[in-house]
Motif scaffolding. Structure first.
Motif, mmCIF file in Angstrom:
data_model
loop_
_atom_site.group_PDB
_atom_site.id
_atom_site.type_symbol
_atom_site.label_atom_id
_atom_site.label_comp_id
_atom_site.label_asym_id
_atom_site.label_seq_id
_atom_site.Cartn_x
_atom_site.Cartn_y
_atom_site.Cartn_z
ATOM 1 N N ALA A 154 7.061 5.353 0.420
ATOM 2 C CA ALA A 154 7.205 4.421 -0.704
ATOM 3 C C ALA A 154 8.482 3.583 -0.609
ATOM 4 O O ALA A 154 8.446 2.364 -0.812
ATOM 5 C CB ALA A 154 7.149 5.177 -2.027
ATOM 6 N N PRO A 155 9.660 4.163 -0.287
ATOM 7 C CA PRO A 155 10.859 3.325 -0.127
ATOM 8 C C PRO A 155 10.745 2.284 0.976
ATOM 9 O O PRO A 155 11.351 1.215 0.878
ATOM 10 C CB PRO A 155 11.958 4.354 0.190
ATOM 11 N N ILE A 156 9.989 2.565 2.026
ATOM 12 C CA ILE A 156 9.796 1.560 3.081
ATOM 13 C C ILE A 156 9.155 0.310 2.498
ATOM 14 O O ILE A 156 9.575 -0.822 2.799
ATOM 15 C CB ILE A 156 8.938 2.142 4.223
ATOM 16 N N GLY A 157 8.153 0.474 1.669
ATOM 17 C CA GLY A 157 7.510 -0.674 1.046
ATOM 18 C C GLY A 157 8.443 -1.449 0.141
ATOM 19 O O GLY A 157 8.475 -2.690 0.160
ATOM 20 N N VAL A 158 9.246 -0.731 -0.654
ATOM 21 C CA VAL A 158 10.190 -1.398 -1.560
ATOM 22 C C VAL A 158 11.235 -2.180 -0.779
ATOM 23 O O VAL A 158 11.508 -3.359 -1.055
ATOM 24 C CB VAL A 158 10.858 -0.357 -2.480
ATOM 25 N N LEU B 274 0.830 -1.207 0.000
ATOM 26 C CA LEU B 274 0.000 0.000 0.000
ATOM 27 C C LEU B 274 0.861 1.252 0.000
ATOM 28 O O LEU B 274 0.605 2.203 -0.749
ATOM 29 C CB LEU B 274 -0.922 -0.013 1.217
ATOM 30 N N GLY B 275 1.910 1.259 0.821
ATOM 31 C CA GLY B 275 2.796 2.416 0.863
ATOM 32 C C GLY B 275 3.573 2.595 -0.412
ATOM 33 O O GLY B 275 3.815 3.722 -0.860
ATOM 34 N N ASN B 276 3.964 1.489 -1.037
ATOM 35 C CA ASN B 276 4.722 1.568 -2.285
ATOM 36 C C ASN B 276 3.883 2.164 -3.411
ATOM 37 O O ASN B 276 4.419 2.820 -4.313
ATOM 38 C CB ASN B 276 5.203 0.174 -2.679
ATOM 39 N N GLY B 277 2.585 1.927 -3.378
ATOM 40 C CA GLY B 277 1.717 2.463 -4.419
ATOM 41 C C GLY B 277 1.221 3.874 -4.156
ATOM 42 O O GLY B 277 0.453 4.418 -4.956
ATOM 43 N N LEU B 278 1.643 4.484 -3.045
ATOM 44 C CA LEU B 278 1.184 5.829 -2.688
ATOM 45 C C LEU B 278 2.201 6.855 -3.171
ATOM 46 O O LEU B 278 3.346 6.866 -2.707
ATOM 47 C CB LEU B 278 1.014 5.927 -1.172
ATOM 48 N N PRO B 279 1.850 7.737 -4.109
ATOM 49 C CA PRO B 279 2.798 8.766 -4.570
ATOM 50 C C PRO B 279 3.203 9.690 -3.425
ATOM 51 O O PRO B 279 2.420 9.925 -2.496
ATOM 52 C CB PRO B 279 2.010 9.519 -5.645
#
Length: 355
Positions: A194-198, A149-154
């Motif tokens: 977003a980097p946290i998700g990646v 979810l975080g990775n897909g959030l701009p």
């Protein structure tokens, strides 16, 4: 010698890529409708060149990029200035040169990128480890759901959500300006989500891959403690590939703070880039674009070198490993002996983390 040749090839490739980026950027700017003077005259800009520019600046800008100067000459003049460090004054900020703007604004963007990278690594690594150790559990599923979810959030949408929650709703953090450390909190979180998700998914995948390796099975068969196996061997080998992710991620954050800086009113390089784009400031647009491209390519080069220094298998793939052959004493299990009784050379693969 091989290392010098490798770096030389990469630098030549970097120069060619920079030339292609500059040519493409200059061409697209020429194809865009309107020019700086027309935008200012129609009210599309926020300042007037005639109001801010001195006669010397107007003369220099006309000599470099005036309408009577051929396009090839404009391009060659700018590129010579880019190489020599003299890209001239900005259209939009006529009292400052492009080099001065980059030198003063980039440290702000770099500070945001460093803080966001640190926060992302500090949060993502434990999450990835816990998800891998507790595979297929509720913790694993929930962690990966939040990471996806975080990775897909701009980052600009994350910035707006954070502003609404912590700035407008709770009122505990400032939401605009650059006056102290507290002003870095919300922009840093917006860039780190977003980097946290990646990174969390990357750490989880790398941990699961290493947990299936033969050296882990052997260590468990020998009665090794599970915590020792995880920390000493699996975790070390799993975190090594993060080098290839964190380096480009930092460059991406440093060059991708445009919208976040605009939302929070931060005077970083992204802020000046958007100002140059709105007012068709060709020197500043060209300068910032080339700077961003060079930063990304240099970070990729540093990542390749650091990864080769950490992993001997990468050195072998790049041709940087030592070529000294190993010899076995005649008659061992791994070597073969020729007819004259001389042992032949054998190549022993390197297994990092082997026990």
């Amino acid at each position: 010698m091989r290392l010098a040749m490798f770096i030389g090839r990469r630098l030549i490739r970097l120069a060619l890529c920079m030339f292609a980026v500059s040519l493409l950027t200059f061409g697209l700017l020429q194809l865009a409708p309107g020019d700086f003077a027309g935008i200012q005259a129609s009210g599309g800009g926020t300042v007037s060149l005639a109001q801010q520019a001195t006669s010397e600046n107007r003369t220099e800008l006309g000599a470099r990029y005036g309408s009577e100067v051929p396009l090839w000459q404009q391009y060659s003049t700018f590129m010579v200035g880019a190489v020599t460090g003299d890209m001239g004054p900005s259209y939009r900020f006529t009292s400052r040169t492009v080099e001065e703007i980059i030198a003063t604004a980039f440290p702000i963007s770099a500070a945001l990128a460093v803080s966001a990278t640190f926060v992302a690594v500090a949060i993502a690594v434990p999450l990835g480890i816990l998800a891998a150790v507790r595979r297929r559990s509720l913790l694993d599923t929930g962690t990966m759901f939040l990471a996806t979810l975080g990775n897909g959030l701009p980052n600009y949408l994350a910035a707006l959500v954070l502003v609404l929650i912590f700035g407008v709703g709770l009122g505990v953090l400032p939401i605009y300006g650059w006056k102290g450390p507290e002003y870095m909190v919300l922009p840093t979180l917006a860039l780190a989500i977003a980097p946290i998700g990646v990174l969390a998914r990357h750490v989880r995948s790398s941990m699961l891959e290493n947990l299936r390796q033969d050296y882990v099975i052997t260590a468990r068969a020998k009665g090794g403690r599970e915590r020792t196996i995880l920390v000493t061997h699996v975790l070390r080998n799993s975190l090594m590939p993060l080098v290839t992710v964190v380096g480009p991620m930092f460059a991406s954050l440093a060059t991708g703070t445009i919208f976040v800086e605009k939302i929070f009113g931060i005077p970083g390089l992204g802020h000046y880039f958007t100002q140059a784009a709105v007012s068709r400031d060709m020197p500043l647009l060209m300068g910032t674009t080339l700077f961003f491209a060079a930063l990304l390519m240099l970070m990729n080069l540093l990542v390749d070198l650091s990864y080769a220094a950490l992993d001997p298998r990468v050195r072998a793939d790049l041709g940087l490993a030592s070529q000294g052959p190993r010899r076995t004493r005649g008659g061992d299990a791994d070597g073969e002996v020729d007819a004259g009784g001389t042992p032949t050379t054998v190549s022993t693969p390197v297994q990092t983390g082997a026990i």
